[in-house]
Design a protein around this motif. Structure first.
Motif, PDB file in Angstrom:
ATOM      1  N   PRO A 142      52.520 -21.328  -6.890  1.00 36.98           N
ATOM      2  CA  PRO A 142      53.768 -21.735  -6.244  1.00 36.98           C
ATOM      3  C   PRO A 142      55.003 -21.209  -6.967  1.00 36.98           C
ATOM      4  CG  PRO A 142      52.816 -23.571  -7.443  1.00 36.98           C
ATOM      5  CD  PRO A 142      51.808 -22.466  -7.501  1.00 36.98           C
ATOM      6  N   ILE A 143      56.061 -21.041  -6.210  1.00 39.25           N
ATOM      7  CA  ILE A 143      57.382 -20.695  -6.725  1.00 39.25           C
ATOM      8  C   ILE A 143      58.332 -21.755  -6.191  1.00 39.25           C
ATOM      9  CG2 ILE A 143      59.225 -18.961  -6.751  1.00 39.25           C
ATOM     10  CD1 ILE A 143      57.100 -16.850  -6.088  1.00 39.25           C
ATOM     11  N   ILE A 144      59.023 -22.470  -7.084  1.00 41.89           N
ATOM     12  CA  ILE A 144      59.864 -23.570  -6.630  1.00 41.89           C
ATOM     13  C   ILE A 144      61.344 -23.212  -6.765  1.00 41.89           C
ATOM     14  CG2 ILE A 144      58.105 -25.225  -7.349  1.00 41.89           C
ATOM     15  CD1 ILE A 144      60.208 -26.133  -9.505  1.00 41.89           C
ATOM     16  N   SER A 145      62.137 -23.818  -5.917  1.00 40.55           N
ATOM     17  CA  SER A 145      63.587 -23.683  -6.010  1.00 40.55           C
ATOM     18  C   SER A 145      64.115 -24.757  -6.950  1.00 40.55           C
ATOM     19  CB  SER A 145      64.222 -23.827  -4.628  1.00 40.55           C
ATOM     20  OG  SER A 145      65.619 -24.017  -4.739  1.00 40.55           O
ATOM     21  N   VAL A 146      64.985 -24.364  -7.887  1.00 40.71           N
ATOM     22  CA  VAL A 146      65.548 -25.346  -8.813  1.00 40.71           C
ATOM     23  C   VAL A 146      66.881 -25.878  -8.300  1.00 40.71           C
ATOM     24  CG1 VAL A 146      64.378 -24.418 -10.819  1.00 40.71           C
ATOM     25  CG2 VAL A 146      66.613 -23.508 -10.178  1.00 40.71           C
ATOM     26  N   ALA A 147      67.274 -25.445  -7.107  1.00 44.78           N
ATOM     27  CA  ALA A 147      68.548 -25.887  -6.531  1.00 44.78           C
ATOM     28  C   ALA A 147      68.325 -26.733  -5.285  1.00 44.78           C
ATOM     29  CB  ALA A 147      69.412 -24.675  -6.197  1.00 44.78           C
ATOM     30  N   GLY A 148      67.162 -27.389  -5.203  1.00 48.42           N
ATOM     31  CA  GLY A 148      66.863 -28.202  -4.035  1.00 48.42           C
ATOM     32  C   GLY A 148      66.437 -27.344  -2.859  1.00 48.42           C
ATOM     33  N   PRO A 207      67.709 -22.155   2.165  1.00 49.18           N
ATOM     34  CA  PRO A 207      67.411 -21.598   3.486  1.00 49.18           C
ATOM     35  C   PRO A 207      66.269 -20.607   3.494  1.00 49.18           C
ATOM     36  CG  PRO A 207      69.433 -20.666   2.582  1.00 49.18           C
ATOM     37  CD  PRO A 207      69.050 -21.791   1.685  1.00 49.18           C
ATOM     38  N   ARG A 208      66.057 -19.864   2.421  1.00 47.44           N
ATOM     39  CA  ARG A 208      64.963 -18.904   2.404  1.00 47.44           C
ATOM     40  C   ARG A 208      64.629 -18.518   0.971  1.00 47.44           C
ATOM     41  NH1 ARG A 208      66.723 -12.706   3.522  1.00 47.44           N
ATOM     42  NH2 ARG A 208      68.466 -12.586   2.069  1.00 47.44           N
ATOM     43  N   GLY A 209      63.445 -17.911   0.809  1.00 43.43           N
ATOM     44  CA  GLY A 209      62.997 -17.482  -0.508  1.00 43.43           C
ATOM     45  C   GLY A 209      61.489 -17.597  -0.619  1.00 43.43           C
ATOM     46  N   PRO A 210      60.890 -16.973  -1.630  1.00 42.06           N
ATOM     47  CA  PRO A 210      59.431 -17.036  -1.794  1.00 42.06           C
ATOM     48  C   PRO A 210      58.972 -18.433  -2.180  1.00 42.06           C
ATOM     49  CG  PRO A 210      60.452 -15.958  -3.684  1.00 42.06           C
ATOM     50  CD  PRO A 210      61.546 -16.168  -2.683  1.00 42.06           C
ATOM     51  N   ALA A 211      57.885 -18.879  -1.559  1.00 44.27           N
ATOM     52  CA  ALA A 211      57.308 -20.196  -1.862  1.00 44.27           C
ATOM     53  C   ALA A 211      56.042 -20.077  -2.700  1.00 44.27           C
ATOM     54  CB  ALA A 211      56.993 -20.945  -0.571  1.00 44.27           C
ATOM     55  N   VAL A 212      55.313 -18.967  -2.545  1.00 41.90           N
ATOM     56  CA  VAL A 212      54.108 -18.715  -3.333  1.00 41.90           C
ATOM     57  C   VAL A 212      54.001 -17.217  -3.592  1.00 41.90           C
ATOM     58  CG1 VAL A 212      52.803 -20.685  -2.447  1.00 41.90           C
ATOM     59  CG2 VAL A 212      52.621 -18.468  -1.311  1.00 41.90           C
ATOM     60  N   ASN A 217      67.510 -19.180  -9.895  1.00 38.74           N
ATOM     61  CA  ASN A 217      67.336 -19.854  -8.600  1.00 38.74           C
ATOM     62  C   ASN A 217      65.920 -20.362  -8.352  1.00 38.74           C
ATOM     63  OD1 ASN A 217      69.276 -17.203  -8.058  1.00 38.74           O
ATOM     64  ND2 ASN A 217      70.124 -19.119  -7.304  1.00 38.74           N
ATOM     65  N   PHE A 218      64.912 -19.583  -8.805  1.00 43.73           N
ATOM     66  CA  PHE A 218      63.508 -19.944  -8.563  1.00 43.73           C
ATOM     67  C   PHE A 218      62.734 -19.833  -9.876  1.00 43.73           C
ATOM     68  CE2 PHE A 218      65.085 -18.209  -4.592  1.00 43.73           C
ATOM     69  CZ  PHE A 218      64.622 -19.099  -3.632  1.00 43.73           C
ATOM     70  N   ILE A 219      61.705 -20.675 -10.004  1.00 39.78           N
ATOM     71  CA  ILE A 219      60.885 -20.666 -11.220  1.00 39.78           C
ATOM     72  C   ILE A 219      59.411 -20.699 -10.838  1.00 39.78           C
ATOM     73  CG2 ILE A 219      60.201 -22.036 -13.236  1.00 39.78           C
ATOM     74  CD1 ILE A 219      63.109 -22.752 -13.651  1.00 39.78           C
ATOM     75  N   GLN A 220      58.632 -19.927 -11.596  1.00 40.16           N
ATOM     76  CA  GLN A 220      57.193 -19.811 -11.365  1.00 40.16           C
ATOM     77  C   GLN A 220      56.507 -19.756 -12.726  1.00 40.16           C
ATOM     78  OE1 GLN A 220      56.265 -16.122  -9.425  1.00 40.16           O
ATOM     79  NE2 GLN A 220      54.053 -16.375  -9.556  1.00 40.16           N
ATOM     80  N   GLY A 221      55.362 -20.388 -12.864  1.00 39.04           N
ATOM     81  CA  GLY A 221      54.657 -20.286 -14.143  1.00 39.04           C
ATOM     82  C   GLY A 221      53.621 -21.372 -14.317  1.00 39.04           C
ATOM     83  N   TYR A 222      52.871 -21.299 -15.407  1.00 36.48           N
ATOM     84  CA  TYR A 222      51.795 -22.240 -15.669  1.00 36.48           C
ATOM     85  C   TYR A 222      52.326 -23.647 -15.930  1.00 36.48           C
ATOM     86  CZ  TYR A 222      47.892 -18.964 -15.795  1.00 36.48           C
ATOM     87  OH  TYR A 222      46.919 -18.063 -15.449  1.00 36.48           O
TER      88      TYR A 222
END
Length: 343
Positions: free
Chosen positions: A118-124, A127-132, A328-333
């Protein structure tokens, strides 16, 4: 294999065999295959092995011929390479022969598996962006699920990476269409594409055909391409990105951070996201240089209209620092390890 052939020349001296091999390369190079008003160039690489009493078993002979072919392909298309014992020694030292044979078998049998992270948004809610992001694993009978770090370099060296990228794209789109990968509204799935594949003239048509066949909304697809691949063939990248971006796909610049100054070269490309190299996201609480790099990328990205994704985030302090620095987005273990599709 479907693109490998063997030629046995009986009673033929090595120099004569070299002349025959060169003639074959010339004949193949001069041939043009026409299909649906398109002309395709055909290339060939030849490994040449002289047989004698000291050549060993049939398996030894075939392994040696394989090694010579690999070296010929590595040196460039249309080459003839005469086998030397050093070829196999050097290749084995690098582990290439081992992984190359496993990779060829996996491609033939389609022994691969997709993992998702998963890739999460840190700004709530956004409207768009990668989710996984989808990640490739090679399934080997002896070694289980093999991470790409073991075989991707070999795939690129021997020009097999295109087959992997095609499998990943086709399988991902099928999974999205069938509901195996569920995406929130207006979010996308990120797919890595190598620079070598992106440079193939036929790959753009392949992507369009896959989208048409799967009926997946192009906006649900985010391609990750490396900074080096884009700058290495800026004209080709501009066409590839421009066509698919115009259809609705988004693009993320992967492994970014080695050259912040290159942002000026990328402003006229239809890039939506920058993905910070994991080197830049480590030890942020103590590494002031990394802090400055992340902050600078975030500021510059905002100025030119890019969103920033940070990968390989391993702990809470790094997560907090990246959020505070404007990522804007964070991904990781720290958030979740990659999981096999369907688990």
């Amino acid at each position: 294999g479907g693109d490998e052939f063997a030629l046995l020349l009986l009673g033929c001296p090595l120099e004569k065999a070299r002349q025959i091999a060169d003639d074959i390369c010339t004949a193949v190079r001069g041939y043009r295959f026409v299909w649906q008003d398109r002309i395709f160039d055909i290339g060939i690489s030849i490994g040449l092995l002289e047989l004698g009493q000291s050549s060993g078993t049939m398996e030894d002979v075939l392994n040696a011929a394989d090694s010579a072919c690999y070296v010929a392909k590595q040196e460039g298309r249309g080459r003839v390479h005469i086998y030397s014992a050093m070829d196999e020694v050097a290749a084995r030292q690098r582990g290439e022969i081992h992984w190359l044979r496993k990779l060829q078998t996996a491609i033939r049998e389609e022994s691969f598996e997709l993992y998702v992270q998963p890739i999460i948004s840190v700004a709530g809610r956004i409207p768009r962006g990668p989710a996984v992001e989808v990640l490739l694993r090679m399934v080997d009978k002896e070694e289980g699920a093999v991470a790409p770090g073991q075989f991707i370099r070999v795939a690129e060296r021997y020009q097999l990476i295109g087959a992997l990228d095609r499998w990943v794209l086709r399988t991902t789109l099928n999974a999205v269409a069938a509901g195996g990968i569920r995406l929130p509204d207006q979010r996308s799935v990120a797919i890595n594409i190598s620079g070598q594949t992106m440079a193939e003239e036929s790959f753009l048509d392949f992507v369009i055909d896959c989208l048409d066949h799967s009926q997946v909304d192009p906006a649900q697809l985010c391609f990750e391409v490396t900074e080096r691949a884009v700058l290495g063939d800026l004209q080709g990248a501009r066409r590839f990105i421009g066509v698919l971006h115009g259809m609705g796909c988004t693009f993320s610049l992967d492994d970014f951070g080695s050259d912040i100054g290159s942002l000026s070269s990328l402003q006229d490309l239809s890039i939506d996201f920058l993905k910070l190299d994991g080197v830049c996201t480590r030890n942020l609480t103590t590494d002031s240089v990394n802090q400055e790099v992340v902050a600078a990328v975030a500021r510059l990205s905002k100025a030119v209209g890019f969103k920033v994704v940070a990968e390989q985030v391993e702990d809470q302090p790094s997560f907090d620092s990246l959020r505070d620095l404007g990522v804007n987005f964070i991904q990781g273990y720290y958030l979740e390890a990659p999981q096999a599709l369907g688990e």
